[in-house]
Design an enzyme around this catalytic site. Structure first.
Site, PDB file in Angstrom:
ATOM      1  N   ASN A 116      -1.073  -0.355   7.598  1.00 12.82           N
ATOM      2  CA  ASN A 116      -0.493  -1.680   7.864  1.00 12.82           C
ATOM      3  C   ASN A 116       0.268  -2.218   6.656  1.00 12.82           C
ATOM      4  OD1 ASN A 116      -2.638  -2.330   6.231  1.00 12.82           O
ATOM      5  ND2 ASN A 116      -3.802  -3.405   7.806  1.00 12.82           N
ATOM      6  N   TYR A 143     -12.063  -3.050  -2.760  1.00 13.88           N
ATOM      7  CA  TYR A 143     -12.682  -3.232  -1.447  1.00 13.88           C
ATOM      8  C   TYR A 143     -14.199  -3.280  -1.608  1.00 13.88           C
ATOM      9  CZ  TYR A 143      -8.227  -2.520   0.938  1.00 13.88           C
ATOM     10  OH  TYR A 143      -6.929  -2.653   1.396  1.00 13.88           O
ATOM     11  N   LYS A 196       0.840  -1.197   0.000  1.00 13.09           N
ATOM     12  CA  LYS A 196       0.000   0.000   0.000  1.00 13.09           C
ATOM     13  C   LYS A 196       0.883   1.258   0.000  1.00 13.09           C
ATOM     14  CE  LYS A 196      -3.546  -2.243   2.871  1.00 13.09           C
ATOM     15  NZ  LYS A 196      -4.379  -2.028   4.078  1.00 13.09           N
ATOM     16  N   GLU A 248      -9.982 -10.631  -7.021  1.00 17.65           N
ATOM     17  CA  GLU A 248      -9.107  -9.449  -6.968  1.00 17.65           C
ATOM     18  C   GLU A 248      -8.099  -9.388  -8.117  1.00 17.65           C
ATOM     19  OE1 GLU A 248      -9.024  -8.971  -2.090  1.00 17.65           O
ATOM     20  OE2 GLU A 248      -7.278  -9.732  -3.134  1.00 17.65           O
ATOM     21  N   HIS A 273      -1.649  -5.339   1.565  1.00 11.91           N
ATOM     22  CA  HIS A 273      -2.896  -6.102   1.417  1.00 11.91           C
ATOM     23  C   HIS A 273      -2.548  -7.478   0.875  1.00 11.91           C
ATOM     24  CE1 HIS A 273      -6.831  -7.449   0.044  1.00 11.91           C
ATOM     25  NE2 HIS A 273      -6.197  -7.836  -1.052  1.00 11.91           N
TER      26      HIS A 273
HETATM   27  P1  ADP Z   1      -6.916  -7.096   6.126  1.00 15.39           P
HETATM   28  O1  ADP Z   1      -6.164  -6.080   5.298  1.00 15.39           O
HETATM   29  O2  ADP Z   1      -6.107  -7.557   7.303  1.00 15.39           O
HETATM   30  O3  ADP Z   1      -7.480  -8.221   5.300  1.00 15.39           O
HETATM   31  P2  ADP Z   1      -9.628  -5.999   6.285  1.00 15.39           P
HETATM   32  O4  ADP Z   1      -9.957  -6.598   4.965  1.00 15.39           O
HETATM   33  O5  ADP Z   1     -10.543  -6.300   7.433  1.00 15.39           O
HETATM   34  O6  ADP Z   1      -8.151  -6.333   6.771  1.00 15.39           O
HETATM   35  O7  ADP Z   1      -9.598  -4.413   6.132  1.00 15.39           O
HETATM   36  C1  ADP Z   1      -8.972  -3.818   5.020  1.00 15.39           C
HETATM   37  C2  ADP Z   1      -8.084  -2.673   5.473  1.00 15.39           C
HETATM   38  O8  ADP Z   1      -8.919  -1.668   6.070  1.00 15.39           O
HETATM   39  C3  ADP Z   1      -7.086  -3.029   6.552  1.00 15.39           C
HETATM   40  O9  ADP Z   1      -5.907  -3.581   6.032  1.00 15.39           O
HETATM   41  C4  ADP Z   1      -6.855  -1.677   7.201  1.00 15.39           C
HETATM   42  O10 ADP Z   1      -5.942  -0.880   6.473  1.00 15.39           O
HETATM   43  C5  ADP Z   1      -8.229  -1.033   7.123  1.00 15.39           C
HETATM   44  N1  ADP Z   1      -9.049  -1.262   8.316  1.00 15.39           N
HETATM   45  C6  ADP Z   1      -9.745  -2.386   8.617  1.00 15.39           C
HETATM   46  N2  ADP Z   1     -10.407  -2.265   9.782  1.00 15.39           N
HETATM   47  C7  ADP Z   1     -10.143  -1.015  10.225  1.00 15.39           C
HETATM   48  C8  ADP Z   1     -10.541  -0.273  11.363  1.00 15.39           C
HETATM   49  N3  ADP Z   1     -11.364  -0.780  12.270  1.00 15.39           N
HETATM   50  N4  ADP Z   1     -10.070   0.984  11.513  1.00 15.39           N
HETATM   51  C9  ADP Z   1      -9.257   1.536  10.591  1.00 15.39           C
HETATM   52  N5  ADP Z   1      -8.842   0.888   9.471  1.00 15.39           N
HETATM   53  C10 ADP Z   1      -9.277  -0.367   9.292  1.00 15.39           C
END
Ligand code: ADP
Length: 195
Positions: A152, A50, A10, A166, A155
């Site tokens: 983080n 998303y 990202k 995707e 993805h």
């Molecule tokens: P992952 O990337 O671990 O698969 P998700 O698909 O649940 O996680 O969420 C997509 C992205 O949205 C996450 O990587 C993160 O950057 C962001 N995100 C998810 N949940 C939250 C939250 N509660 N608060 C802020 N950002 C979030």
């Protein structure tokens, strides 16, 4: 089963010059990079990536709520739809804000293996040794306070079905290469070490 996963570094990962480090994590475990490019995503592309499903909104809501409660804090958001929707809006904007690296990573059980290497959604809760745990320490609390997505770095497709949906958002079929690496017989050839 040999699987393909969609991995994105990202904008925060690209900005922090972690491209090489992230790729190395996948190569060193024996996975194969079968497509790779820098992309300035459009908002439409980020929006398609998303998908705002009921299931996703509930998962995002539940993960964050569970963490708040484990920390002894009340979760201040009552509704998974409003919460999930606002997370998605921020994410789309973030993903399209600056270049990302898109790649297809391939290998035996690649999808789940990559999720293990990547770590949990919240970097502060990710185990040391994972990409998110080693290179970020962002939290739900901080990101929610600042009304932005958790930074983080990366993805990775959540499951095989998600990966199949995707991949076409980021790659045409001809961009995904069939490469036979010299090391593959050592990893996968059943006759390799038989006399
Ligand atoms: P992952 O990337 O671990 O698969 P998700 O698909 O649940 O996680 O969420 C997509 C992205 O949205 C996450 O990587 C993160 O950057 C962001 N995100 C998810 N949940 C939250 C939250 N509660 N608060 C802020 N950002 C979030």
């Amino acid at each position: 089963m040999i699987e393909q996963s969609l991995v994105l570094i990202k904008p925060d990962g690209v900005q922090r010059s972690l491209i090489g480090t992230v790729i190395q994590r996948f190569e060193q475990v024996g996975l194969k990079i079968s497509a790779l490019k820098l992309v300035q995503a459009t908002r439409d592309q980020a929006d398609r990536h998303y998908a705002l499903t009921e299931e996703w909104m509930m998962a995002v809501y539940t993960k964050a709520k569970t963490k708040y409660e484990a920390d002894g804090k009340a979760f201040p958001y009552p509704d998974h739809k409003a919460y999930g929707g606002s997370i998605k809006d921020g994410l789309v904007e973030f993903l399209a804000f600056a270049p990302v690296v898109a790649m297809v990573v391939e290998g035996e059980g690649a999808v789940a293996l990559i999720r293990k290497i990547v770590g949990a959604t919240e970097p502060a809760s990710s185990a040391p040794g994972t990409i998110r745990g080693d290179f970020s320490h962002d939290t739900y609390a901080m990101s929610n306070l600042q009304n932005r997505p958790i930074r983080n770095l990366i993805h990775a497709s959540g499951n095989v079905e998600e990966a199949k949906n995707e991949l076409p958002i980021w790659f045409t079929p001809s961009e995904i290469m069939t490469i036979n690496l010299a090391v593959e017989p050592v990893q996968y050839d059943e006759k390799r070490f038989r006399a």
